[in-house]
Design an enzyme around this catalytic site. Sequence first.
Site: not given
Length: 257
Positions: A10, A13, A33, A59, A86, A148, A152, A181, A183
Amino acid sequence: MTTALITGATAGIGSAFARRLAADGHNLALVARNTERLREQATELHDKHGVEAEVLAADLSTDEGIAAVEERLADRTHPVDLLVNNAGFGNKGEFLEVPMADELTMLKVHCEAVLRLTSAAVRGMKERRRGGVVNVASVAAFVPRGTYGASKAWVVQFTQGAAKDLSGSGVRLMALCPGFVRTEFHERAGMGTDNIPSWMWLDADKLVAEALKDLARGKTLSIPDPRYKALMGVVKVAPRGLLGGITSKTGRKYGPR
């Protein structure tokens, strides 16, 4: 018509993938979610492009949520031909400042969910000898960047390793590694972005277009912008100690995604 399932569909990306794939004529299974946002998105894409867009509120930080998406991916009567993993988020703060529960939730979403959903999707794809998986990672995977970056980096290594094992099966796997990005990602994490140079920002729609080209070419790793390709070239030869000092201060504040 083929069907693409997108997690974190929603916003950001994920939303860009949904728009592009719908425009290309793919039916969609949208996962996030927020049920209301999912339904609004599904209606908009159906009305604009004439594709079927089903919604699945889940979730992915919970076993129940992951299991619900696994079940959809395992449905042989309505097969998924493209999976886009994503869903993800960032935590603001240095090591030991972030609550352990939040760190473990990140690993649940970034690693466990990606492993389980990729596995659920690929089983059917391998039988049909066609399909693709895009696992959204980050350029943070290539620098010392706490939980993080470590999560990744796991996504990149897992995806490329699985792609090698599936070579010749007709199933393509690719890790997508964007930089900054525009977002909702940073706002949701409470991260400041004022000091990020304008040239470092990427457009989500252009990023997705390049990513899909790379997937079609059979690449297992996509860094979809010349600027970031150049930066990652520098990273490869820079001393790890220097990178650690820079990214530990900037990465936790800004959180590239």
